[in-house]
Enzyme design. Structure first.
Site, PDB file in Angstrom:
ATOM      1  CB  ALA A  15      -0.941  -0.010   1.210  1.00 20.53           C
ATOM      2  CB  SER A  43       3.169  -6.350   0.701  1.00 21.98           C
ATOM      3  OG  SER A  43       2.128  -5.560   1.212  1.00 21.98           O
ATOM      4  N   GLY A  47       1.442 -14.620  -0.479  1.00 21.34           N
ATOM      5  CA  GLY A  47       1.419 -15.339  -1.763  1.00 21.34           C
ATOM      6  C   GLY A  47       1.185 -14.363  -2.911  1.00 21.34           C
ATOM      7  CB  ALA A  48       1.914 -11.570  -3.939  1.00 18.88           C
ATOM      8  CB  ALA A 158       5.254   6.975  11.825  1.00 23.83           C
ATOM      9  NE  ARG A 284      -7.197 -17.115   3.185  1.00 23.76           N
ATOM     10  CZ  ARG A 284      -6.411 -16.183   2.707  1.00 23.76           C
ATOM     11  NH1 ARG A 284      -6.279 -15.044   3.358  1.00 23.76           N
ATOM     12  NH2 ARG A 284      -5.758 -16.368   1.585  1.00 23.76           N
ATOM     13  CD  GLU A 423      -2.986  -6.929   7.665  1.00 23.63           C
ATOM     14  OE1 GLU A 423      -1.937  -7.055   7.001  1.00 23.63           O
ATOM     15  OE2 GLU A 423      -3.311  -7.690   8.584  1.00 23.63           O
ATOM     16  CB  ALA A 438      -4.449  -8.688   1.035  1.00 24.69           C
TER      17      ALA A 438
HETATM   18  P1  ADP Z   1      -0.020  -3.435   3.451  1.00 23.28           P
HETATM   19  O1  ADP Z   1      -0.272  -4.791   2.894  1.00 23.28           O
HETATM   20  O2  ADP Z   1      -1.251  -2.785   3.951  1.00 23.28           O
HETATM   21  O3  ADP Z   1       0.802  -2.592   2.555  1.00 23.28           O
HETATM   22  P2  ADP Z   1       2.301  -4.356   4.915  1.00 23.28           P
HETATM   23  O4  ADP Z   1       2.322  -5.190   6.134  1.00 23.28           O
HETATM   24  O5  ADP Z   1       2.739  -4.974   3.648  1.00 23.28           O
HETATM   25  O6  ADP Z   1       0.854  -3.709   4.782  1.00 23.28           O
HETATM   26  O7  ADP Z   1       3.230  -3.080   5.115  1.00 23.28           O
HETATM   27  C1  ADP Z   1       3.137  -2.255   6.230  1.00 23.28           C
HETATM   28  C2  ADP Z   1       4.524  -1.740   6.562  1.00 23.28           C
HETATM   29  O8  ADP Z   1       4.412  -0.686   7.510  1.00 23.28           O
HETATM   30  C3  ADP Z   1       5.418  -2.799   7.190  1.00 23.28           C
HETATM   31  O9  ADP Z   1       6.617  -2.873   6.467  1.00 23.28           O
HETATM   32  C4  ADP Z   1       5.634  -2.283   8.612  1.00 23.28           C
HETATM   33  O10 ADP Z   1       6.903  -2.627   9.140  1.00 23.28           O
HETATM   34  C5  ADP Z   1       5.486  -0.781   8.443  1.00 23.28           C
HETATM   35  N1  ADP Z   1       5.117  -0.031   9.656  1.00 23.28           N
HETATM   36  C6  ADP Z   1       4.230  -0.386  10.605  1.00 23.28           C
HETATM   37  N2  ADP Z   1       4.133   0.550  11.572  1.00 23.28           N
HETATM   38  C7  ADP Z   1       4.990   1.556  11.234  1.00 23.28           C
HETATM   39  C8  ADP Z   1       5.359   2.810  11.833  1.00 23.28           C
HETATM   40  N3  ADP Z   1       4.824   3.221  12.979  1.00 23.28           N
HETATM   41  N4  ADP Z   1       6.285   3.567  11.194  1.00 23.28           N
HETATM   42  C9  ADP Z   1       6.832   3.154  10.024  1.00 23.28           C
HETATM   43  N5  ADP Z   1       6.541   1.985   9.431  1.00 23.28           N
HETATM   44  C10 ADP Z   1       5.629   1.182  10.003  1.00 23.28           C
END
Ligand code: ADP
Length: 458
Positions: A15, A43, A47-48, A158, A284, A423, A438
């Site tokens: 995302a 991500s 399995g993407a 963040a 699931r 997510e 997803a």
């Molecule tokens: P999505 O499928 O929604 O893109 P992902 O799990 O693939 O979600 O990616 C979310 C990313 O955000 C992960 O790499 C995670 O480590 C990162 N993340 C989560 N919380 C924080 C934060 N507070 N600051 C920076 N990065 C973060």
């Protein structure tokens, strides 16, 4: 240290990358923050597969009656009617455009003669990236970000959203190695921080039924603090108790057994007694519950070469094949006797089940569990078997957004300057996310959020 951008994107998963790249292409000066040492999040290990109605592979498989409307209905129904139909419709109607963007602009390679048929879908519609994992996507995302000169700052977490006196989100406070950084965002912030499946306390807090028995399939960064950060900024968190377990995982690590995706092409699920106990293409949540009701709270997934030559998972996931075999939860056999020796399933029952399944092969013939795609002939080896348990997988709840990916308050008001995608959001999947949704979700809404935040900076 303070730096100024048009758009700040938090979280470098699918995302976040989609948002950052789209914002950059809309003319914004953008930065992507990632708290972990490496990008990719869930991500990457996914399995993407990506659900797209009317995709370019469907006609080759004789599927000509799919539509975004059907995809939306499946998604809504699969989530027990708890999803937001407006948001779902945006996802399913923009899915094809998003997939073409991935294919044609990012260079993501998809298998061009095969699709996945996930549980809960009325049509086979999931595109499969080469390699059957998110590596293909994340590698292409990273390359595009590099090409566009988007700074991707890892180890940058963040901590707090900054609001101005009018209540607009105008930046992010973050930390790296204990030092504080401020990222001002003229247009706004895109929250793309993923879910909280790797935070067992948070999982249990929102859903006490998912307790210590469950490991997780998730990337270690999926710990969800950013959801509280969004809440502090006024966003409403919704559907937080809806937490999906993935039924077929490694009993030791909790990781998904992608190799057992042979299930989508006919592999059967057996209990320790050697009996099928559920339709293998069920949702699931249904599968997970069914497994936990069996002896030992696990199951065996069994398939033969007749299935394997279609699903190709042993080759596609050669690393898993080696690891699971070494670990002693998987084996390969020429005959059922050898499967019995390994699994301790009674031979007579195993033989009986395999014969019955083979007799009922073909679409519409499964009198026991009504296998929607049709069972396969399993009389001949080689056979493959793997032990599996459910593990925490996807958190459906999160920030309430509208169809423009704008974050909303509990009163339904837009929080200016704050978008959310992926997510971390909570209104697309209802009680239960269908497989393959997803990736559709993260790319469609990542792009929408990135575009909107870039426009707001002008
Ligand atoms: P999505 O499928 O929604 O893109 P992902 O799990 O693939 O979600 O990616 C979310 C990313 O955000 C992960 O790499 C995670 O480590 C990162 N993340 C989560 N919380 C924080 C934060 N507070 N600051 C920076 N990065 C973060």
């Amino acid at each position: 240290k303070t730096s100024n951008y048009d758009v700040v994107v938090i979280g470098a998963g699918g995302a976040g990358f989609s948002a950052a790249i789209t914002a950059r292409n809309a003319g914004a000066n953008v930065v992507l923050l990632e708290k972990m040492p490496a990008v990719g999040g869930n991500s990457l290990i996914s399995g993407a597969e990506m659900n797209v109605a009317k995709n370019w592979v469907q006609p080759k498989l004789g599927i000509n009656d799919d539509s975004p409307e059907l995809h939306a209905q499946d998604t809504f129904k699969g989530g027990d009617g708890k999803g937001d139909m407006k948001v779902i419709n945006v996802m399913t109607h923009q899915a094809l455009d998003a997939a073409k963007w991935c294919r044609d602009y990012l260079g993501v390679r998809f298998e061009d003669d095969n699709l996945f048929f996930f549980g809960g879908h009325s049509r086979k519609r999931a595109l499969i990236p080469v390699g059957h994992t998110g590596t293909e996507f994340i590698a292409k995302f990273q390359a595009k970000a590099d090409e566009l000169g988007i700074p991707v700052i890892t180890n940058m977490k963040a901590e707090e959203l900054i609001k101005n006196k009018d209540g607009r989100v105008v930046g992010v406070k973050a930390t790296m190695d204990g030092s504080e950084y401020t990222f001002n965002a003229k247009g706004g912030v895109v929250l793309a921080t993923g879910g909280f499946g790797a935070n067992p306390e948070m999982v249990k807090k929102y859903n006490p039924k998912i307790d210590e028995r469950f490991k997780t399939t998730d990337a270690p960064g999926s710990t969800g603090e950013a959801l509280y950060m969004a809440e502090r900024a006024g966003a409403e968190l919704v559907n937080m108790g809806y937490i999906q377990t993935y039924p077929i995982c490694d009993p030791l690590s909790g990781a998904i057994e992608l190799i057992a995706d042979a299930r989508f092409d006919g592999a059967i699920m057996l209990n320790q007694e050697g009996k099928r106990f559920v339709e293998e293409l069920q949702r699931r949540d249904v599968l997970s519950e069914a497994i936990l009701n069996q002896t030992g709270q696990y199951c065996w997934v069994l398939w033969n070469d007749n299935i394997g030559k279609i699903s190709n998972t042993v080759k596609a996931h050669a690393n898993e094949y080696e690891a699971f075999t070494k670990q002693g939860i998987m084996t390969t056999c020429d005959d059922l006797k050898c499967i019995t020796d390994f699994t301790k399933i009674p031979f007579d029952q195993l033989q009986k089940t395999v014969k019955r399944v083979s007799d009922m092969a073909g679409k519409g013939n499964d009198k026991d569990f009504n296998h929607r795609a049709g069972l396969m002939d399993m009389q001949q080896g080689k056979y493959y078997v793997i032990k599996a348990v459910p593990s925490t997988h996807h958190t459906m709840g999160g920030v309430r957004i509208n169809e423009k990916a704008e974050a909303l308050t509990a009163e339904g008001k837009v929080i200016p300057g704050l978008w959310a995608a992926g997510e971390v959001t909570g209104v697309t999947h209802g009680t239960n996310r269908l497989g393959g949704n997803a990736y559709t979700d993260i790319i469609v809404f990542g792009r929408i959020a990135g575009e909107a935040a870039a426009k707001a900076a002008k």
